[in-house]
Enzyme design. Structure first.
Site, PDB file in Angstrom:
ATOM      1  N   ARG A  34     -20.435 -29.780 -65.238  1.00 46.42           N
ATOM      2  CA  ARG A  34     -19.214 -29.051 -65.615  1.00 46.42           C
ATOM      3  C   ARG A  34     -19.045 -28.929 -67.137  1.00 46.42           C
ATOM      4  O   ARG A  34     -17.931 -29.015 -67.645  1.00 46.42           O
ATOM      5  CB  ARG A  34     -17.970 -29.704 -64.993  1.00 46.42           C
ATOM      6  CG  ARG A  34     -17.954 -29.689 -63.468  1.00 46.42           C
ATOM      7  CD  ARG A  34     -17.790 -28.265 -62.955  1.00 46.42           C
ATOM      8  NE  ARG A  34     -17.511 -28.237 -61.531  1.00 46.42           N
ATOM      9  CZ  ARG A  34     -16.296 -28.022 -61.019  1.00 46.42           C
ATOM     10  NH1 ARG A  34     -15.274 -27.791 -61.780  1.00 46.42           N
ATOM     11  NH2 ARG A  34     -16.138 -28.011 -59.712  1.00 46.42           N
ATOM     12  N   ARG A  38     -12.756 -25.326 -68.104  1.00 51.25           N
ATOM     13  CA  ARG A  38     -11.418 -25.232 -68.690  1.00 51.25           C
ATOM     14  C   ARG A  38     -11.108 -26.175 -69.850  1.00 51.25           C
ATOM     15  O   ARG A  38     -10.106 -25.992 -70.525  1.00 51.25           O
ATOM     16  CB  ARG A  38     -10.359 -25.368 -67.593  1.00 51.25           C
ATOM     17  CG  ARG A  38     -10.174 -24.053 -66.838  1.00 51.25           C
ATOM     18  CD  ARG A  38      -9.184 -24.194 -65.710  1.00 51.25           C
ATOM     19  NE  ARG A  38      -9.750 -25.001 -64.646  1.00 51.25           N
ATOM     20  CZ  ARG A  38      -9.166 -25.236 -63.488  1.00 51.25           C
ATOM     21  NH1 ARG A  38      -7.968 -24.742 -63.239  1.00 51.25           N
ATOM     22  NH2 ARG A  38      -9.753 -25.967 -62.567  1.00 51.25           N
ATOM     23  N   ARG A  47     -11.797 -16.504 -69.290  1.00 48.87           N
ATOM     24  CA  ARG A  47     -11.354 -16.508 -67.891  1.00 48.87           C
ATOM     25  C   ARG A  47     -10.259 -15.466 -67.636  1.00 48.87           C
ATOM     26  O   ARG A  47     -10.161 -14.925 -66.537  1.00 48.87           O
ATOM     27  CB  ARG A  47     -10.875 -17.924 -67.549  1.00 48.87           C
ATOM     28  CG  ARG A  47     -10.312 -18.131 -66.166  1.00 48.87           C
ATOM     29  CD  ARG A  47     -11.356 -18.023 -65.094  1.00 48.87           C
ATOM     30  NE  ARG A  47     -10.729 -18.106 -63.778  1.00 48.87           N
ATOM     31  CZ  ARG A  47     -10.086 -17.113 -63.189  1.00 48.87           C
ATOM     32  NH1 ARG A  47      -9.954 -15.953 -63.793  1.00 48.87           N
ATOM     33  NH2 ARG A  47      -9.564 -17.277 -61.990  1.00 48.87           N
ATOM     34  N   ASP A  84     -20.408 -20.996 -58.609  1.00 46.99           N
ATOM     35  CA  ASP A  84     -19.699 -22.035 -57.858  1.00 46.99           C
ATOM     36  C   ASP A  84     -20.389 -22.260 -56.513  1.00 46.99           C
ATOM     37  O   ASP A  84     -20.983 -21.325 -55.953  1.00 46.99           O
ATOM     38  CB  ASP A  84     -18.230 -21.661 -57.632  1.00 46.99           C
ATOM     39  CG  ASP A  84     -17.430 -22.884 -57.200  1.00 46.99           C
ATOM     40  OD1 ASP A  84     -17.051 -23.674 -58.082  1.00 46.99           O
ATOM     41  OD2 ASP A  84     -17.246 -23.088 -55.986  1.00 46.99           O
ATOM     42  N   TYR A 160     -15.707 -27.821 -47.243  1.00 43.91           N
ATOM     43  CA  TYR A 160     -14.762 -26.758 -47.627  1.00 43.91           C
ATOM     44  C   TYR A 160     -14.631 -25.717 -46.505  1.00 43.91           C
ATOM     45  O   TYR A 160     -13.538 -25.209 -46.240  1.00 43.91           O
ATOM     46  CB  TYR A 160     -15.217 -26.086 -48.926  1.00 43.91           C
ATOM     47  CG  TYR A 160     -15.115 -27.011 -50.117  1.00 43.91           C
ATOM     48  CD1 TYR A 160     -13.907 -27.166 -50.795  1.00 43.91           C
ATOM     49  CD2 TYR A 160     -16.211 -27.748 -50.544  1.00 43.91           C
ATOM     50  CE1 TYR A 160     -13.801 -28.026 -51.873  1.00 43.91           C
ATOM     51  CE2 TYR A 160     -16.120 -28.613 -51.627  1.00 43.91           C
ATOM     52  CZ  TYR A 160     -14.914 -28.748 -52.281  1.00 43.91           C
ATOM     53  OH  TYR A 160     -14.808 -29.614 -53.342  1.00 43.91           O
TER      54      TYR A 160
HETATM   55  O1  1CP Z   1     -20.674 -26.045 -66.313  1.00 48.75           O
HETATM   56  C1  1CP Z   1     -20.584 -26.002 -65.093  1.00 48.75           C
HETATM   57  O2  1CP Z   1     -21.022 -26.912 -64.384  1.00 48.75           O
HETATM   58  C2  1CP Z   1     -19.887 -24.814 -64.520  1.00 48.75           C
HETATM   59  C3  1CP Z   1     -20.448 -24.257 -63.245  1.00 48.75           C
HETATM   60  C4  1CP Z   1     -19.830 -24.869 -61.989  1.00 48.75           C
HETATM   61  C5  1CP Z   1     -20.457 -25.756 -61.097  1.00 48.75           C
HETATM   62  C6  1CP Z   1     -21.827 -26.433 -61.248  1.00 48.75           C
HETATM   63  C7  1CP Z   1     -18.546 -24.585 -61.445  1.00 48.75           C
HETATM   64  C8  1CP Z   1     -17.524 -23.720 -62.073  1.00 48.75           C
HETATM   65  N1  1CP Z   1     -18.443 -25.223 -60.226  1.00 48.75           N
HETATM   66  C9  1CP Z   1     -19.576 -25.955 -59.995  1.00 48.75           C
HETATM   67  C10 1CP Z   1     -19.907 -26.746 -58.818  1.00 48.75           C
HETATM   68  C11 1CP Z   1     -18.837 -27.131 -57.871  1.00 48.75           C
HETATM   69  N2  1CP Z   1     -17.788 -26.382 -57.396  1.00 48.75           N
HETATM   70  C12 1CP Z   1     -18.796 -28.392 -57.211  1.00 48.75           C
HETATM   71  C13 1CP Z   1     -19.836 -29.453 -57.362  1.00 48.75           C
HETATM   72  C14 1CP Z   1     -19.609 -30.258 -58.605  1.00 48.75           C
HETATM   73  C15 1CP Z   1     -18.434 -31.215 -58.553  1.00 48.75           C
HETATM   74  O3  1CP Z   1     -18.380 -32.058 -57.656  1.00 48.75           O
HETATM   75  O4  1CP Z   1     -17.562 -31.073 -59.444  1.00 48.75           O
HETATM   76  C16 1CP Z   1     -17.672 -28.395 -56.364  1.00 48.75           C
HETATM   77  C17 1CP Z   1     -17.209 -29.530 -55.470  1.00 48.75           C
HETATM   78  C18 1CP Z   1     -17.034 -27.112 -56.481  1.00 48.75           C
HETATM   79  C19 1CP Z   1     -15.836 -26.647 -55.749  1.00 48.75           C
HETATM   80  C20 1CP Z   1     -14.770 -26.253 -56.684  1.00 48.75           C
HETATM   81  N3  1CP Z   1     -14.791 -25.094 -57.393  1.00 48.75           N
HETATM   82  C21 1CP Z   1     -13.636 -26.983 -57.071  1.00 48.75           C
HETATM   83  C22 1CP Z   1     -13.303 -28.416 -56.638  1.00 48.75           C
HETATM   84  C23 1CP Z   1     -12.222 -28.518 -55.658  1.00 48.75           C
HETATM   85  C24 1CP Z   1     -12.080 -29.939 -55.130  1.00 48.75           C
HETATM   86  O5  1CP Z   1     -12.323 -30.158 -53.945  1.00 48.75           O
HETATM   87  O6  1CP Z   1     -11.780 -30.858 -55.932  1.00 48.75           O
HETATM   88  C25 1CP Z   1     -12.909 -26.205 -57.986  1.00 48.75           C
HETATM   89  C26 1CP Z   1     -11.579 -26.518 -58.625  1.00 48.75           C
HETATM   90  C27 1CP Z   1     -13.672 -25.019 -58.200  1.00 48.75           C
HETATM   91  C28 1CP Z   1     -13.378 -23.894 -59.144  1.00 48.75           C
HETATM   92  C29 1CP Z   1     -14.240 -23.917 -60.362  1.00 48.75           C
HETATM   93  N4  1CP Z   1     -15.626 -23.878 -60.344  1.00 48.75           N
HETATM   94  C30 1CP Z   1     -16.116 -23.849 -61.634  1.00 48.75           C
HETATM   95  C31 1CP Z   1     -14.966 -23.855 -62.510  1.00 48.75           C
HETATM   96  C32 1CP Z   1     -15.021 -23.803 -64.020  1.00 48.75           C
HETATM   97  C33 1CP Z   1     -13.812 -23.900 -61.710  1.00 48.75           C
HETATM   98  C34 1CP Z   1     -12.352 -23.861 -62.180  1.00 48.75           C
HETATM   99  C35 1CP Z   1     -11.769 -22.530 -61.880  1.00 48.75           C
HETATM  100  C36 1CP Z   1     -11.150 -21.796 -63.040  1.00 48.75           C
HETATM  101  O7  1CP Z   1     -11.684 -21.754 -64.155  1.00 48.75           O
HETATM  102  O8  1CP Z   1     -10.083 -21.224 -62.824  1.00 48.75           O
END
Ligand code: 1CP
Length: 354
Positions: A34, A38, A47, A84, A160
């Protein structure tokens, strides 16, 4: 692969790939799960240019920029594709939305009829922009920075798909997995096929390493760990390796605990990500010398910075010297992390003594 090979080729190979092939470059390569997102003001600005998060991920111009933002700011050894894990259910036709300040919301799939409505008919077409992003990033990355592609592992994506949201207590998926093993196995099969195809496409596009995020491996009932985590992961590793034998695969079974050794032995991953609940030094003694370890600083220490982060970082480095190693966090960067702390951490890691 043996460490000598990695070391001999070290001067010409990207440090991340050298470590993934069993070499021991030192100071170790470093990237952060990550690392885009944000906590970066430039990400928050970017964004606002897309109406939805899925649109953001599937617009190459925006996703390329988001992938490169942390690379422009910090001397990282790898970029991770901005996308994602929930793009896979989206591309299979499940309704997926990201609600501001709440996270993902999906129309849940809990029976065979709902599963039957998923389709691969437009899967490759829907995900084609991701391949454009990969090509665009590769064209702009510095020579020594590697590009990592990724997908969610079947169990984690299924949580999910079945729960319909993040942050749940996983009672629906566990109930379904016990009560309806046929349905559950069919869902995992669909995900093995879709995820393999998606990762192969990422390899075709130019991803140089691939990570499988199994973020919720820690809530799998013990009696299901083999069928829900290990077997699906092993099948994906086999399929991706058949198409792209040169691309190393990193598994990240967060919370796998006592299953970690079996996971490494039976999935065939080249490297394994270690969460912050697990001792790197202990895992080092349990896995083959050729398997690279990645991790495992607590993201809270990165958020807070200072002496506690420095002490823990030195301890991690000391315990991993001489083993194929990639410095990372034990989970993703927290949104409340000051970007200056990332610079501070990279100074510590990259200043590590030879
Ligand atoms: O630098 C990076 O890693 C960005 C790319 C990335 C990756 C590798 C994003 C962007 N998401 C992920 C993987 C991801 N997505 C995982 C595996 C990693 C981890 O465990 O953190 C998971 C579980 C998700 C699912 C997901 N997507 C969540 C988690 C929800 C929960 O159950 O807690 C969320 C909030 C997202 C949205 C998301 N994905 C990525 C970003 C930057 C965001 C935030 C959204 C936004 O900017 O509005």
């Amino acid at each position: 692969m043996n460490g000598m090979l990695g070391n001999d080729l070290g001067c010409s190979m990207k440090p991340l790939l050298e470590a993934l092939r069993g070499g021991t470059p030192w100071p170790p390569p470093v990237w952060l799960m990550r690392q885009a997102g944000r906590y970066l003001p430039e990400y928050r600005a970017l964004r606002t240019k897309a109406q939805s998060f899925i649109h953001f991920c599937l617009t190459p111009e925006l996703a390329i920029e988001a992938t490169l933002q942390p690379i422009r700011r910090f001397p990282l050894d790898a970029a991770i594709l901005f996308a994602d894990i929930l793009l896979v259910p989206h591309a299979l036709g499940q309704e997926v939305a990201f609600v501001a300040n709440e996270g993902p919301k999906l129309v849940p799939i809990r029976d065979a009829a709902a599963l039957a409505r998923l389709s691969t008919a437009s899967f490759a077409e829907t995900l084609a922009p991701v391949m454009e992003t990969i090509k665009g990033v590769r064209a702009e990355l510095p020579d020594d920075v590697a590009l990592i592609g990724f997908a969610g592992a079947p169990w984690t994506v299924a949580t999910y798909m079945i729960e319909g949201e993040g942050g749940s207590d996983f009672e629906n998926i566990r109930g379904v997995a016990y009560r309806e093993p046929g349905f559950f196995a069919a869902l995992l099969d669909r995900l093995v096929e879709a995820t393999s195809a998606y990762l192969i496409l990422q390899g075709d596009g130019g991803a140089e390493a691939l990570q499988l995020f199994d973020s919720w491996a820690g809530v799998v009932p013990a009696s299901l760990f083999e069928s829900a985590v290990i077997a699906p992961t092993a099948r994906i590793v086999g399929a991706v390796r058949a198409a792209h034998p040169e691309i190393p695969i990193i598994g990240f079974p967060r919370g796998a605990g006592s299953h970690l050794k079996t996971y490494v032995e039976q999935t065939g991953v080249d490297a394994v990500g270690i969460d912050f609940m697990t001792s790197l030094a202990r895992v080092r003694n349990e896995v083959p010398e050729s398997v690279a370890l990645q991790g495992n600083l607590d993201p809270v220490l990165l958020r807070d910075g200072g002496a506690a982060m420095a002490n823990e970082t030195r301890g991690i480095l000391a315990s991993m010297h001489g083993h194929p190693f990639i410095f990372n966090l034990g989970h993703g960067v927290l949104q409340t992390t000051p970007p200056e702390h990332v610079a501070e951490l990279l100074n510590l890691v990259q200043g590590a003594r030879k």
